[in-house]
Scaffold this active site. Structure first.
Site, PDB file in Angstrom:
ATOM      1  N   ASP A 284      76.994  53.346 -28.241  1.00 56.13           N
ATOM      2  CA  ASP A 284      78.207  53.507 -29.056  1.00 56.13           C
ATOM      3  C   ASP A 284      78.873  54.875 -28.854  1.00 56.13           C
ATOM      4  O   ASP A 284      79.131  55.604 -29.821  1.00 56.13           O
ATOM      5  CB  ASP A 284      77.890  53.333 -30.542  1.00 56.13           C
ATOM      6  CG  ASP A 284      77.019  52.134 -30.838  1.00 56.13           C
ATOM      7  OD1 ASP A 284      77.266  51.067 -30.250  1.00 56.13           O
ATOM      8  OD2 ASP A 284      76.092  52.264 -31.666  1.00 56.13           O
TER       9      ASP A 284
ATOM     10  N   GLU B   1      83.987  44.327 -34.318  1.00 53.56           N
ATOM     11  CA  GLU B   1      83.575  45.693 -34.670  1.00 53.56           C
ATOM     12  C   GLU B   1      84.145  46.657 -33.624  1.00 53.56           C
ATOM     13  O   GLU B   1      84.917  46.276 -32.749  1.00 53.56           O
ATOM     14  CB  GLU B   1      82.044  45.804 -34.714  1.00 53.56           C
ATOM     15  CG  GLU B   1      81.361  45.537 -33.384  1.00 53.56           C
ATOM     16  CD  GLU B   1      79.839  45.521 -33.485  1.00 53.56           C
ATOM     17  OE1 GLU B   1      79.300  45.666 -34.594  1.00 53.56           O
ATOM     18  OE2 GLU B   1      79.194  45.353 -32.428  1.00 53.56           O
TER      19      GLU B   1
END
Length: 365
Positions: free
Chosen positions: A58, A266
């Site tokens: 991420d 997301e």
């Protein structure tokens, strides 16, 4: 739940295999599968891991003081059972990394924030982001509170590498996951956030937390929207209400819940290019990073296409930054581990076409 995750993981692997000749079919035996994943001689990756001594994912990248700083998740083998809510992504601290040049040495600045130092935190430090204003650096992070509800916190430092000191409470009115902060050319900062399934966004549809909500809407109804809020001048609270980020198809209609190739899941991110605002995001169970373009940081944003095709592994999460006149995509895959929850960050050049659209990136060659 675990059976569903395995099924979707297999789908993701097949999607990657369609992109890369020579990718082998996953085996049920976990040891064999891991050996196959690590057999890089039979796979060709677009880029190599930036960090190999710990697992990272991420990646949120920013340019501060002429350097690239990367704020990733820190994956660990926590021994937590795997499920569709992502409980096995049980991160407990953050490291910050920096690079003076693309392709140059990457420096690990050590632990920037530990979950034990966040007074209100319960478990699971998920994907963070960072920002800078008036000499202070801000680290935004989602973590479940002691009631197991995801909230978004903020920590501050005088250095982009930390260490960061957390505020005693989460940001009032914050919820869900994946905070991404964009500061416009006028100095106004906005936070974009949200994630369905384990990210709990679907539990806030009524404005209050509902633990019994379905994982996401289905049928011919509008998909759940990511959220945004203007940040206060001190970057510590929301300056106004949380708003929907509207995503439209090319016919100007809202993207539907059943359109899993296009709907938001997301990993929101915003960058600005030639006066236009680019909202990019992950589709989750179909594993694309898509992008949409708007005329305002508040949207609406019109879907344009796929920015990044599925990576090796289940999750797909990214950031975009400009450095010395070129644009770069930061992303992750599971090249080093072959396991969905032990990932490694990567980067590659991102190219805007003359009409403003973005060339689709294939992570496997």
């Amino acid at each position: 739940m675990k059976k569903q995750m395995v099924k979707r993981s297999a789908f993701a692997f097949m999607a990657v295999a369609a992109l890369a000749s020579g990718c082998q079919k996953a085996e049920n035996n976990s040891e064999t599968a891991t050996q196959e994943q690590n057999n890089t001689s039979e796979k060709k990756y677009l880029s190599q891991p930036l960090v190999s001594d710990i697992y990272t994912a991420d990646p949120s990248a920013h340019v501060f003081n002429g350097k690239i700083y990367i704020y990733p998740s820190h994956d660990i083998e926590a021994g937590t059972p795997e499920n569709d809510n992502g409980d096995h992504f049980d991160m407990r601290d953050y490291h910050v990394f920096s690079m003076d040049s693309v392709g140059g040495k990457i420096t690990d600045h050590g632990v920037a924030l530990d979950i034990k130092d966040i007074p209100w935190a319960g478990r699971q430090l998920w994907a963070p982001d960072a920002a800078h204003k008036n000499g202070t650096y801000y680290l935004y992070f989602p973590v479940k509170d002691k009631q197991d509800i995801f909230r978004i916190g903020v920590a501050t430092s005088t250095s982009p590498s930390g260490p960061f000191k957390p505020q005693p409470e989460p940001i009032p009115g914050s919820f869900s996951i994946d905070p991404a902060v964009f500061t416009d050319t006028d100095g106004t900062s906005y936070m974009y956030f949200g994630g369905i399934w384990g990210g709990q966004l679907q539990r806030w549809q009524t404005g209050k937390y509902d633990s019994t909500a379905a994982p996401e809407p289905s049928g011919n109804v509008a998909a759940l929207t990511p959220k945004m809020a203007k940040l206060s001048s001190d970057m510590l609270t929301f300056d106004g209400p949380v708003k929907d980020v509207v995503l439209l198809d090319k016919e100007g209609k809202k993207i539907m819940a059943d359109d899993h190739d296009k709907r938001f899941f997301e990993a929101a991110w915003v960058h600005k290019y030639n006066g236009k605002y680019y909202f990019s995001y992950s589709t989750g169970d179909t594993h694309f990073i898509n992008y949409a373009i708007g005329d305002s940081p508040a949207g609406p944003f019109t879907y344009q296409g796929v920015l990044l095709n599925p990576v090796e592994g289940w999750t797909n999460h990214h950031s975009i930054a400009e450095f010395k006149g070129k644009w770069y995509l930061f992303y992750h895959d599971t090249q080093l581990s072959g396991k969905t929850h032990l990932r490694n960050i990567k980067m590659t050049e991102l190219k805007h076409r003359s009409d403003g659209t973005i060339e689709t990136i294939n992570p496997m060659l």
